[in-house]
Design a protein around this motif. Structure first.
Motif, short mmCIF file in Angstrom:
data_model
loop_
_atom_site.label_atom_id
_atom_site.label_comp_id
_atom_site.label_asym_id
_atom_site.label_seq_id
_atom_site.Cartn_x
_atom_site.Cartn_y
_atom_site.Cartn_z
N ASP A 74 5.07 18.36 68.92
CA ASP A 74 5.50 19.71 69.27
C ASP A 74 5.21 20.03 70.73
O ASP A 74 5.94 20.80 71.36
N ARG A 81 10.59 24.34 67.84
CA ARG A 81 9.14 24.50 67.80
C ARG A 81 8.65 24.55 66.36
O ARG A 81 9.22 25.25 65.51
N LEU A 82 7.59 23.81 66.10
CA LEU A 82 6.98 23.78 64.76
C LEU A 82 5.68 24.58 64.69
O LEU A 82 5.26 24.96 63.61
N ILE A 83 5.05 24.80 65.84
CA ILE A 83 3.79 25.54 65.90
C ILE A 83 4.00 26.73 66.82
O ILE A 83 4.30 26.55 68.01
N PRO A 84 3.87 27.96 66.32
CA PRO A 84 4.15 29.13 67.15
C PRO A 84 3.26 29.20 68.39
O PRO A 84 2.11 28.75 68.37
N ASP A 89 0.29 34.30 65.19
CA ASP A 89 1.24 33.57 64.36
C ASP A 89 0.80 32.12 64.20
O ASP A 89 0.91 31.54 63.11
N ARG A 90 0.31 31.54 65.29
CA ARG A 90 -0.17 30.15 65.24
C ARG A 90 -1.30 30.01 64.22
O ARG A 90 -1.33 29.06 63.43
N VAL A 93 0.09 30.11 60.61
CA VAL A 93 0.83 28.90 60.27
C VAL A 93 -0.12 27.72 60.10
O VAL A 93 0.00 26.94 59.14
N SER A 157 13.05 29.57 60.26
CA SER A 157 13.20 28.15 60.54
C SER A 157 11.92 27.43 60.13
O SER A 157 10.84 28.04 60.07
N ASP A 159 8.51 25.33 60.01
CA ASP A 159 7.39 25.08 60.91
C ASP A 159 6.47 24.03 60.28
O ASP A 159 6.79 23.43 59.24
#
Length: 217
Positions: A74, A81-84, A89-90, A93, A157, A159
């Protein structure tokens, strides 16, 4: 680059899906965990932990541990993007991803089940009960963590949490866990498997699975 992977490994499934989503070209090198190839001397030179996945970059750099590999991918290929980036938010997730990677998976992987059987005499039914118990405990936690109004775990989408979840649900279905109490997780699974890049990473789509189907036909 090369990805050393076992077709049914949920951790390998996560990384295959991420590589596909990011359209990163890679060669897949199968490692048969059932046959014990992960303990071969040559493979342990790459991955001393004798596990999968192992990602070997074009310059020869070796990466292990699926969450670390996903974090690297990432950072190096940030689209999609897979990790905010947003810190809050990160954290949400990553907490969901770690519920799978740190709470569920470690007590359910192949080496643990093998020890339960060989050292403590667990029967196949007892091993299944062990698996379903710990997956169910983790899924109950995840069900409370996930958003209620999104297609995927936290947004529109996929993540890193989604990749961990869809892979773990594959394992849960293999072991016969009742998924009825987990509507959010079933929603995430359906959304993920509707994405061609993730579906292509599914264990049933791997060459080994196709070979088994042909042999039993």
């Amino acid at each position: 680059m090369k990805l050393y992977s076992y077709w049914r490994s949920t951790t390998s499934y996560r990384v295959r899906a991420a590589l596909n989503l990011k359209s990163i070209a890679y060669d897949l090198v199968p490692v048969d965990l059932i046959a014990g190839q992960q303990r071969d001397e040559d493979y342990r030179a790459l991955n001393p932990n004798a596990g999968v996945p192992t990602l070997v970059l074009d310059d020869g750099t070796v990466l292990t541990q699926s969450i670390a590999i996903l974090d690297y991918l990432d950072a190096a290929w940030p689209t999609p993007r897979l990790i905010p980036q947003d810190p809050l938010d990160r954290a949400k997730v990553m907490a969901a991803a770690h519920t799978v990677a740190c709470d569920i998976h470690p007590v359910n992987n192949l080496r643990v089940i093998a020890e339960l059987k060989s050292r403590f005499g667990a029967t196949p039914d007892q091993a299944r009960e062990w698996m379903c118990h710990w997956i169910g405990e983790g899924f109950a936690s995840l069900e409370h963590q996930l958003a209620s109004d999104t297609a995927f775990s936290f947004g529109s989408s996929p993540d890193i949490a989604d990749l961990c979840i869809v892979a773990q649900i594959y394992n849960a279905r293999r072991w016969g866990l009742n998924l009825t109490p987990f509507p959010k997780l079933r929603r995430v699974e359906a959304a993920c498997l509707d994405v061609p890049a993730i579906m292509a990473a599914h264990p049933d789509q791997q060459n080994e699975a196709q070979d088994i189907r042909r042999a039993s036909a």
